[in-house]
Design an enzyme around this catalytic site. Sequence first.
Site, PDB file in Angstrom:
ATOM      1  N   HIS A 246      16.025 -33.057  19.217  1.00 53.56           N
ATOM      2  CA  HIS A 246      15.577 -34.156  20.073  1.00 53.56           C
ATOM      3  C   HIS A 246      14.089 -34.379  19.870  1.00 53.56           C
ATOM      4  CE1 HIS A 246      14.716 -36.470  23.768  1.00 53.56           C
ATOM      5  NE2 HIS A 246      15.980 -36.792  23.736  1.00 53.56           N
ATOM      6  N   GLU A 305      23.788 -35.891  23.185  1.00 57.73           N
ATOM      7  CA  GLU A 305      24.801 -36.648  22.453  1.00 57.73           C
ATOM      8  C   GLU A 305      26.057 -35.834  22.170  1.00 57.73           C
ATOM      9  OE1 GLU A 305      22.339 -37.510  19.203  1.00 57.73           O
ATOM     10  OE2 GLU A 305      21.307 -39.190  20.174  1.00 57.73           O
TER      11      GLU A 305
END
Length: 362
Positions: A246, A305
């Site tokens: 991320h 995700e």
Amino acid sequence: MKSGLDDVVAAETQLSDVDGAAGRLIIRGVSLDDLVATSRYEGVAALLLGGLFQEDFDARRLEMLLGAARVALFSHVEAADPTLLALPPVDAMRALMARVADGDDLATAVTLMAASAVFLPAVLRLKRGEQAIQPDAALSQAADILRMMNGVAPTPEQTAGLDAYLVTISDHGLNASTFASRVIASTHAGLTSSVLAALSALKGPLHGGAPGPVLDMLDAVGSPDRARTWLAHELDRGERLMGFGHRIYRVRDPRADALKAALKPIIDGGQVDAERIALAEAVEVAALALLKERKPDRPLETNVEFYTALLLDALGFLRESFTGVFAIGRTVGWIAHAREQILEGRLIRPQSRYVGPMPKAA
């Protein structure tokens, strides 16, 4: 000049704080863990929007307003002609949301929050040749979304799972789509314009388009015993492992654990393929081990995700609709930031540095 505006503070906000080093997300003074444990979608919406409009309201009042707005918006589904339905789901949803009149009041905000919840299920059903289902104002936002999409009443576990997802992704600092919303809001164009701009930013694959490819990855791996070999081959080719790493978090994304917990009751209730979950768990273990071996200096952990894909798949959403579902949850955050910008900010007008050719001297 900082490409990507990394570490540039462009706004002060009371809405959310993302601590990438500690792996912590705070929304209006409440930690994500506490928020998911205690609030449904309507609760986090009331928390985010509180004090940003002239009207006073609570979660129950918002639930009633959203129910009525969903029913009122259903007539717009008639505008979904074959040309519109040929578009990807998120683009078709955006086209229908553009029918909402611009305004800066609570009524516009509620209409936009309801619009994404009505239009995405309708588009998904129409695209597969089924009739769109009219909203039920008596249901919560999450329960009605699942009913309108699947045609049957959801189980309590399914409703709770979608609620957890909508709460988890309701706001997340000054990401690309939220910044787009604030930029448009700073011109006083209206909330509809702000939300449409944010949605346009969200659909880009570098922002909101990655959950679907997580399922593509699982399909390609096929079985738990192939996980490490397949993932290693992808890393050898220089490919990213979807669902890991991320831009902000240097540790595990706290939203991943929230969604993993939301998925468990659905698994325990036998409402999802157990083999699929076993495959996903094997892929996660193998991916984290490989990333630690191959990139020891880069903290690459499970992100939101990965479990977004598993949860939305378990709830019956098609992978091409995942960005649209994300938008349903994030719309309230976009609106809150837009209102905060209108009330406390000014026109956003940064400078650029010219690096092109100069006129030739006479």
